[in-house]
Design an enzyme around this catalytic site. Structure first.
Site, short mmCIF file in Angstrom:
data_model
loop_
_atom_site.label_atom_id
_atom_site.label_comp_id
_atom_site.label_asym_id
_atom_site.label_seq_id
_atom_site.Cartn_x
_atom_site.Cartn_y
_atom_site.Cartn_z
N GLY A 1 0.82 -1.21 0.00
CA GLY A 1 0.00 0.00 0.00
C GLY A 1 0.85 1.25 0.00
N SER B 1 6.46 -4.79 -1.60
CA SER B 1 6.20 -3.41 -1.96
C SER B 1 6.36 -2.52 -0.72
CB SER B 1 4.81 -3.30 -2.61
OG SER B 1 4.64 -2.09 -3.25
N TRP B 2 5.33 -1.78 -0.32
CA TRP B 2 5.42 -1.02 0.92
C TRP B 2 5.69 -1.94 2.11
CZ3 TRP B 2 6.28 2.69 4.16
CH2 TRP B 2 5.71 2.65 5.44
N HIS C 1 4.58 -6.21 -11.04
CA HIS C 1 4.44 -5.96 -9.60
C HIS C 1 3.44 -6.91 -8.95
CE1 HIS C 1 5.31 -3.39 -6.19
NE2 HIS C 1 4.03 -3.23 -5.94
N ASP D 1 9.05 -4.76 -13.38
CA ASP D 1 8.18 -4.06 -12.43
C ASP D 1 8.20 -2.56 -12.74
OD1 ASP D 1 6.90 -2.94 -10.20
OD2 ASP D 1 7.75 -4.41 -8.82
#
Length: 325
Positions: free
Chosen positions: A45, A112-113, A296, A268
């Site tokens: 996120g 990711s985050w 991604h 990505d």
């Protein structure tokens, strides 16, 4: 390894709500083997919330997986809330959850985050981290964040033009600021404008991620959840996730010397591969494995196979030294 390559979906052994102060209540799932290798899985996120998919990388007979919906995200309450919701709060929450469950150390897995938060957690509480598995790591730098919203490389110019058309012409140079202000504002129209913006952001993210084929646009409660997700995400990104003073990259040499593996797809376009190279270069004991395709998407076959192989190897040896497809 299962042929899928993911492990079958299993229900959590125990789910509970944990109050963490200032009105925030986290949703936590305790999954897998009660006596298994402890791991925490951190969703992306910011604001996306957890997904059962993220638990399916783990062998449920060998791992005990703790899955947490971060503040304002997923099933945590209040969803979409940005007050008392910063990276420092999430780091404190991880410590609260770990202590509540009586876990001394855990393998930290994030995408990711979630990979960014994993690094921040290892710097904040190094004694709690047994290893780091970082998928599609995101580095919250001003140029990276701007590139996502402004598309200076012209990766999807038609899609960006449709996305930017929702902002007044004088605000299109700062789409993130425009979105953050709009999603935080009082919804005088019943939220219709915020739903329109969230849907446009969703379409732009899909275009940038290289999504092909038709997909049903979220509507109803799913679209309301998307508004809340992007409200939290824009809140974090507008402040570089509070990890720029000093920059996160400049702090990575202080990470604990635990097994550390980065997995990143070469194609990505959400989290550029350069980020993985930059992170790996600053962690002398880390290893970077490139996945050829998948963008991604954590469920892309090549990435899913790499994640499962890495975790199977860790379950056998407590290291990430084994072969990864």
């Amino acid at each position: 390894m299962p042929a899928s390559p993911l492990y079958p979906a299993t229900a959590p052994r125990h789910s509970f709500a944990l109050e963490v102060g200032h009105g925030h209540v986290l949703q936590v799932d305790d999954c897998g083997a009660a006596d298994g290798i402890c791991a925490v899985v951190l969703h992306g996120g910011p604001g996306s919330g957890g997904s059962p998919l993220l638990r399916r990388f783990f062998d449920p007979e060998r791992f005990r997986v703790v899955a947490i919906d971060q503040r304002g995200a997923g099933r945590s309450r209040p969803r979409g809330a940005t007050a008392h919701n910063r990276t420092a709060d999430l780091l404190d929450d991880l410590q609260r959850v770990r202590e509540h469950l009586g876990i001394a150390r855990w393998l930290v897995v994030g995408g990711s985050w979630g990979a960014t938060l994993a690094l921040a957690h290892a710097l904040h509480t190094p004694q709690a981290v047994a290893g780091l598995l970082l998928r599609a790591v995101f580095v919250p730098r001003a140029d990276t964040i701007a590139a996502f919203f402004q598309d200076p490389a012209g990766r999807a110019p038609d899609a960006w033009a449709r996305f930017a058309a929702l902002a007044p012409a004088h605000e299109r140079h700062d789409m993130l600021g425009f979105l953050a202000r709009s999603l935080q504002a009082d919804a005088a129209d019943g939220g219709a404008r915020q739903r329109q913006l969230a849907l446009a952001w969703w379409h732009w993210e899909r275009a940038l991620g290289g999504a092909t084929g038709a997909a049903d646009s979220p509507d109803g409660s799913a679209l309301d959840a998307l508004v809340d997700r992007y409200r939290v995400q824009s809140h974090y990104l507008r402040h570089a996730c509070w990890l720029d003073r000093p920059p996160l990259l400049d702090r990575l040499a202080a990470l604990p010397r635990v097994p550390t593996l980065l997995l990143h797809a070469r194609d990505d376009r959400i989290c550029p591969p350069q980020a993985a190279q930059d992170v790996q270069a600053r962690i002398a004991h880390s290893r970077l494995h490139w996945v050829a395709t998948g963008g991604h998407d954590p469920a892309a076959p090549a990435m899913a196979a790499a994640m499962v192989a890495a975790l199977d190897g860790y379950a056998r040896t407590a290291r990430f030294d084994g072969a990864i497809p």
